[in-house]
Scaffold this motif. Structure first.
Motif, PDB file in Angstrom:
ATOM      1  N   PRO A 272       0.823  -1.217   0.000  1.00 44.42           N
ATOM      2  CA  PRO A 272       0.000   0.000   0.000  1.00 44.42           C
ATOM      3  C   PRO A 272       0.853   1.261   0.000  1.00 44.42           C
ATOM      4  O   PRO A 272       1.975   1.271   0.493  1.00 44.42           O
ATOM      5  CB  PRO A 272      -0.796  -0.114   1.301  1.00 44.42           C
ATOM      6  N   SER A 273       0.306   2.328  -0.565  1.00 42.12           N
ATOM      7  CA  SER A 273       1.024   3.603  -0.581  1.00 42.12           C
ATOM      8  C   SER A 273       0.035   4.749  -0.601  1.00 42.12           C
ATOM      9  O   SER A 273      -1.068   4.620  -1.121  1.00 42.12           O
ATOM     10  CB  SER A 273       1.946   3.683  -1.803  1.00 42.12           C
ATOM     11  N   ASP A 274       0.448   5.871   0.006  1.00 32.84           N
ATOM     12  CA  ASP A 274      -0.408   7.062  -0.029  1.00 32.84           C
ATOM     13  C   ASP A 274       0.364   8.311  -0.416  1.00 32.84           C
ATOM     14  O   ASP A 274      -0.184   9.403  -0.434  1.00 32.84           O
ATOM     15  CB  ASP A 274      -1.103   7.269   1.311  1.00 32.84           C
ATOM     16  N   GLU A 275       1.694   8.132  -0.694  1.00 34.65           N
ATOM     17  CA  GLU A 275       2.543   9.220  -1.206  1.00 34.65           C
ATOM     18  C   GLU A 275       2.482  10.470  -0.333  1.00 34.65           C
ATOM     19  O   GLU A 275       2.302  11.577  -0.802  1.00 34.65           O
ATOM     20  CB  GLU A 275       2.169   9.540  -2.660  1.00 34.65           C
ATOM     21  N   GLU A 276       2.692  10.253   0.978  1.00 34.12           N
ATOM     22  CA  GLU A 276       2.716  11.391   1.904  1.00 34.12           C
ATOM     23  C   GLU A 276       4.019  12.183   1.820  1.00 34.12           C
ATOM     24  O   GLU A 276       4.097  13.315   2.263  1.00 34.12           O
ATOM     25  CB  GLU A 276       2.511  10.901   3.337  1.00 34.12           C
ATOM     26  N   ASN A 277       5.072  11.545   1.308  1.00 29.07           N
ATOM     27  CA  ASN A 277       6.366  12.203   1.152  1.00 29.07           C
ATOM     28  C   ASN A 277       6.926  12.693   2.486  1.00 29.07           C
ATOM     29  O   ASN A 277       7.328  13.839   2.653  1.00 29.07           O
ATOM     30  CB  ASN A 277       6.265  13.374   0.174  1.00 29.07           C
ATOM     31  N   GLU A 278       6.968  11.781   3.474  1.00 29.84           N
ATOM     32  CA  GLU A 278       7.512  12.133   4.790  1.00 29.84           C
ATOM     33  C   GLU A 278       9.028  12.235   4.722  1.00 29.84           C
ATOM     34  O   GLU A 278       9.677  11.587   3.914  1.00 29.84           O
ATOM     35  CB  GLU A 278       7.118  11.064   5.812  1.00 29.84           C
ATOM     36  N   LYS A 279       9.583  13.018   5.637  1.00 31.04           N
ATOM     37  CA  LYS A 279      11.026  13.206   5.730  1.00 31.04           C
ATOM     38  C   LYS A 279      11.405  13.263   7.211  1.00 31.04           C
ATOM     39  O   LYS A 279      10.609  13.664   8.051  1.00 31.04           O
ATOM     40  CB  LYS A 279      11.435  14.505   5.018  1.00 31.04           C
ATOM     41  N   TYR A 280      12.599  12.854   7.514  1.00 31.90           N
ATOM     42  CA  TYR A 280      13.074  12.900   8.891  1.00 31.90           C
ATOM     43  C   TYR A 280      13.035  14.329   9.435  1.00 31.90           C
ATOM     44  O   TYR A 280      13.018  15.309   8.688  1.00 31.90           O
ATOM     45  CB  TYR A 280      14.500  12.356   8.983  1.00 31.90           C
ATOM     46  N   ARG A 281      13.051  14.432  10.761  1.00 27.39           N
ATOM     47  CA  ARG A 281      13.117  15.729  11.423  1.00 27.39           C
ATOM     48  C   ARG A 281      14.457  15.881  12.132  1.00 27.39           C
ATOM     49  O   ARG A 281      15.044  14.900  12.594  1.00 27.39           O
ATOM     50  CB  ARG A 281      12.014  15.863  12.476  1.00 27.39           C
ATOM     51  N   ASP A 282      14.925  17.094  12.241  1.00 30.75           N
ATOM     52  CA  ASP A 282      16.093  17.386  13.066  1.00 30.75           C
ATOM     53  C   ASP A 282      15.617  17.484  14.508  1.00 30.75           C
ATOM     54  O   ASP A 282      14.898  18.419  14.878  1.00 30.75           O
ATOM     55  CB  ASP A 282      16.737  18.701  12.624  1.00 30.75           C
TER      56      ASP A 282
END
Length: 942
Positions: free
Chosen positions: A734-744
């Motif tokens: 499954p995918s929803d293409e939220e485009n998450e990225k790590y946080r500092d």
């Protein structure tokens, strides 16, 4: 005549092992592997030569001496080991430290490549060399010959090395394990020469021995008929034979009749019992050993016995692990196996049991728990289903090895030849092993195993040991109680029930995916695929192994995306899920179902990314991908596993406060990471906040969106076979293409100049850590510059702190290059030393750093660095794991995918002037940390 026939028939009958209508000849010698040339020179020196193509253009050269600490006289204790040290401090053809300097310039690393070790009855020198340089390869035999007969024993070098050997003992000892060993080893080795000849020797002798006493040991025992030369690698056999004759045939023996005496460890009819405590030991650990005579592996009967022992070890270990995973174990942890006694000394084996109590007041429960399992194994035996799984695993393992027989590393053969030369063990070819297992494994019955295990336990030759915390001394059992608990745990013994699920791993209906694009990368010979759900796949097919596939799938995010209150749950989520099994299978059920398969799948959640990594062969790659699909879509949470893991973490956290290194490491972590929720290690308060709902929710969130994942596959697959499976199992995620990225989340070293002393521990031993760190502009060139500075500084500190100051055994320089969340570098210099040398050695270290800043690298420094980098790179290019990590770094750090093809060019473009210019900047940062761990007795003197 009839009597003769009868005797012949009886001898024939007792020389076979009968399984129904089939037999295995017991007295049949295992044939020697014909691929190795074994011969003896006229002076008695034995040599082994084998041509082997892996790793390519490399050879392993070993010199073995059949002499160690057992051959020392009373006033020579420690001098066998001291002799080994002197081999690197000057020989006839390589005076003083020229040997190390010469080899470093040729790309050989001291310690990592060039090394040696001393045992009770052996001393072994190892020298790996490239074979594409004939002059260098021949020099290797000159070096081995010098070690064999021409160590110079320079007076000045001997004096200098005294301190180094003392510091080796300090670095490896002067801790709780060392203190325990000094009390336990006399019990284990009582009545034998072994107890009086521990290889490190005695400090007072090392400090004061007469130099001629050292030379006398060397002259007596380093003689050709006690020496072996072992050579395996990618070369022409005849050339190697010529070198051996050239450099070793002229060596002379002082006495060809001299043979090392064989020593044994006497039996003990009554159990031996020893209870020891220490203030730095937080646990209660009980060990029970049953000594048995060992047998050199020479015949088919020996091989059958070895297979049986390995099978019993595997089955019993699986039972213990299953008990722990079910939450039924009355102990924290336990293990048991039949193996060599104390590393194979005294011609003994042992069935060894070890159990860790949950707390000191529950030692009896722990002992009764593990001994009940042992007694159940003896009384009821193993099940056919258990043995069937092990047979599958053994056959799978030997089949995999057989398929890789032309890709076996040279070091594997070296170890075989060591055992043949030192112990007379057979050298078994892979063809013979494969045929033997294939023909005979089915002939071994579970009853044969059950008969064998009954012979493993008795009160004769039994040793019982208890290691405990000093604070618990008053509640520990007496020796008599300990003996009673171990030997009378026969109550409530129940038979083992084999818990198996016979169901498909995954419902594979309606799993579909599609490819949206395919791109060929010509320079790296890789293929990049994009699937319809957004999953990116990089494939590199190789011939480094015949049947090995490595993979890694990952995306950005990790623990950094957890809410502050949920950080503790996030940090343990991967471990809890992985220990719980997957889908409808518990961890134990899953392991049983996968028996006989070659695969491993492990989900993980790091600080800034999450992913799944593992391995497989071609036959099992579909099952592997099914597991990947399950871990991403049907993770399993097990409340019993959760409770068990929490309890284990609690015990570990509570035990840290008594361990000096753990206390010191907490300080290092605080200085180098800060003390926010994400940076600090878990404590008891954090542990109590963790709940299973948060664990499962965070894990599911991290793996819910496949569109963020990149999967990399390297190995011996056929793309046409692998791609359809990838499309099916990864393309259907499954995918929803939220485009998450790590946080500092603020993990970074403390800024400024920091100096802190920590006082913990009992011994005269200090641990020093100096760190130079700062932010920097990351580039491949800057990374190489920093690597060159690191390598040169490490060599300089080895020369200064070890050779000149005689104050350190092995100083370490670690370079850390961090790119996420912001680029920074860190040089961490660490060493152990005497407490009264700390200030002098820190001063010397800083002087070497200043010298490197002022003078920079010279041509020799750069030559050593370049050659070592190139040699290592050549080896790495033939490893699937290296390519896997490379492609992962390309994706994570957005590098040019063809960067790897420009490695030699980047090395050639390194200029001394540029390195030395940047040395002034990188070795003069704004942030410098000096941390020292002292024993607590010195705190009062501050």
């Amino acid at each position: 005549m009839r009597n003769t026939y009868l005797i012949t028939f009886i001898l024939l009958f007792i020389s076979v092992y009968t399984f129904g209508q089939k037999i295995i000849p017991l007295n049949q010698r295992i044939p020697l592997d014909k691929s190795v040339l074994i011969d003896t020179l006229d002076n008695g020196l034995t040599y082994y030569i084998k041509e082997n193509k892996e790793p390519q253009q490399r050879a392993e050269l070993y010199l073995v001496v059949k002499a160690g600490s057992l051959q020392e006289t009373e006033n020579q204790q420690g001098l066998a080991h001291f002799t080994e040290h002197m081999a690197f401090n000057g020989t006839k053809n390589f005076p003083k430290n020229e040997l190390i300097d010469y080899l470093q310039k040729a790309g050989i690393r001291f310690g990592a490549d060039l090394n040696a070790y001393t045992g009770f009855d052996q001393t072994v020198y190892q020298l790996p060399l490239p074979t594409d340089d004939d002059e260098l390869l021949e020099s290797g035999f000159k070096i081995l010959s010098d070690w064999a007969s021409a160590i110079t024993f320079d007076d000045t070098q001997i004096e200098s090395e005294r301190g180094v050997v003392i510091e080796e003992e300090r670095q490896r000892g002067k801790n709780v394990n060392d203190r325990f060993n000094k009390k336990i080893i006399p019990v284990l080795l009582e009545g034998s020469k072994y107890a009086d000849r521990i290889p490190i020797g005695k400090t007072e002798i090392i400090q004061n021995f007469d130099k001629d006493t050292l030379r006398a040991f060397y002259n007596k025992w380093y003689v050709p008929h006690l020496q072996g030369v072992l050579v395996v690698g990618d070369f022409d056999k005849e050339k190697i034979k010529t070198y051996i004759n050239k450099y070793f045939s002229k060596l002379k023996s002082t006495s060809t009749f001299l043979k090392p005496k064989k020593y044994r460890i006497p039996d003990n009819i009554q159990p031996k019992i020893k209870i020891v405590t220490d203030s730095e030991f937080p646990y209660s650990v009980i060990s029970v050993l049953y000594k048995h005579p060992s047998k050199t592996l020479k015949t088919s009967a020996d091989l059958i016995d070895a297979i049986k022992k390995a099978a019993i070890n595997s089955m019993f270990s699986a039972r213990i692990q299953e008990l722990i995973e079910k939450g039924d174990a009355p102990f924290l942890n336990a293990s048991a196996s039949y193996s060599s006694f104390q590393g194979g000394i005294g011609d003994l084996d042992a069935f060894s049991i070890q159990v860790v109590a949950k707390e000191a007041s529950k030692i009896k429960l722990a002992i009764e728990g593990i001994m009940s399992e042992v007694n159940s194994m003896i009384k009821f035996g193993f099940k056919e289903t258990e043995w069937e799984r092990i047979k599958k695993s053994f056959l799978n393992s030997i089949t995999n090895s057989y398929h890789e027989k032309d890709k076996i590393s040279s070091k594997v053969f070296i170890n075989q030849y060591l055992n043949h030369f030192l112990k007379g063990e057979s050298i078994i070819s892979m063809d013979y092993s494969y045929t033997f297992y294939s023909d005979n494994l089915e002939l071994i019955s579970v009853n044969d195993l059950n008969k064998m295990v009954k012979t493993w336990v008795s009160e004769s030759n039994q040793i019982i040991l208890l290691k405990g915390a000093e604070k618990d001394k008053e509640i520990l059992p007496s020796e008599l109680e300990l003996k009673e608990w171990v030997n009378n745990s026969n109550n409530n013994i129940i038979d083992y029930v084999d818990d198996i699920i016979d169901e498909p791993l995954l419902d594979i209906e309606n799993l579909n995916g599609n490819i949206t694009s395919v791109k060929e990368q010509k320079q790296t010979k890789s293929t990049e695929i994009k699937l319809v759900n957004g999953v990116r796949v990089i494939l590199k097919s190789t011939d480094f192994k015949n049947d090995e596939i490595l993979f890694s799938g990952f995306s950005s995010g990790g623990v950094s995306l957890a809410n502050k209150n949920d950080v503790a749950s996030a940090k343990l989520a991967d471990n809890i899920i992985n220990s719980s099994g997957v889908g409808k299978f518990s961890a134990t059920q899953l392991q049983k179902m996968l028996s006989g398969k070659t695969l491993g799948v492990t989900p993980y959640i790091g600080m800034y990314s999450e992913g799944i990594k593992g391995f497989s062969n071609n036959n099992d790659i579909e099952t592997t991908l099914q597991l990947v699909h399950l871990y991403m879509t049907q993770p399993r949470v097990d409340s019993i596993v959760f409770k068990t893991l929490k309890n284990n973490y609690k015990v570990a956290i509570e035990g840290k406060s008594s361990n000096p290194i753990s206390v010191f490491q907490d300080t290092i972590n605080y200085v180098m990471k800060g003390k926010g929720a994400w940076a600090k290690d878990l404590d008891i308060v954090d542990l109590e906040k963790i709940n299973l709902k948060d664990v499962e929710q965070f894990y599911r969130e991290r793996f819910a969106d496949a569109s963020q994942f990149t999967f990399i596959f390297t190995g011996s697959f056929k793309k046409d076979s692998l791609i359809p499976l990838i499309v099916k199992y990864l393309g259907s995620l499954p995918s929803d293409e939220e485009n998450e990225k790590y946080r500092d989340v603020g993990i970074k070293p403390l800024s400024g100049k920091i100096a802190k002393n920590v006082y913990k521990g009992l011994e005269d031993k200090a641990t020093v850590v100096l760190s130079y760190h700062d932010v920097f502009n990351f580039s491949e060139k800057n990374a190489l510059v920093l690597s060159a500075l690191k390598a040169t500084l490490e060599n300089n500190l080895l020369e200064r702190l070890r050779e000149k100051e005689s104050g350190v055994y092995s100083p370490s320089v670690n370079l850390s290059l961090v790119q996420i969340p912001r680029p920074y570098y860190s040089f961490s210099i660490s060493f152990n030393c005497a407490t009264n040398r700390v200030d002098d050695l820190i001063r010397a270290t800083k002087e070497e750093i200043q010298n490197l800043k002022n003078k920079g690298l010279d041509e020799d420094d750069l030559l050593k660095f370049n050659n070592q980098k190139i040699r290592q790179h050549q080896l790495n290019l033939r490893k699937n794991s290296y390519w896997l990590n490379y492609f992962q770094s390309v994706v994570l750090y957005k590098k040019d995918i063809n960067l790897i093809t420009k490695f030699d060019e980047r090395i050639d473009n390194l200029k001394i002037q540029e390195i030395n210019k940047k040395a002034k900047k990188y070795l003069n940062p704004n942030n410098i940390t000096q941390l020292v761990l002292y024993p607590e007795m010195l705190e009062e003197l501050e």
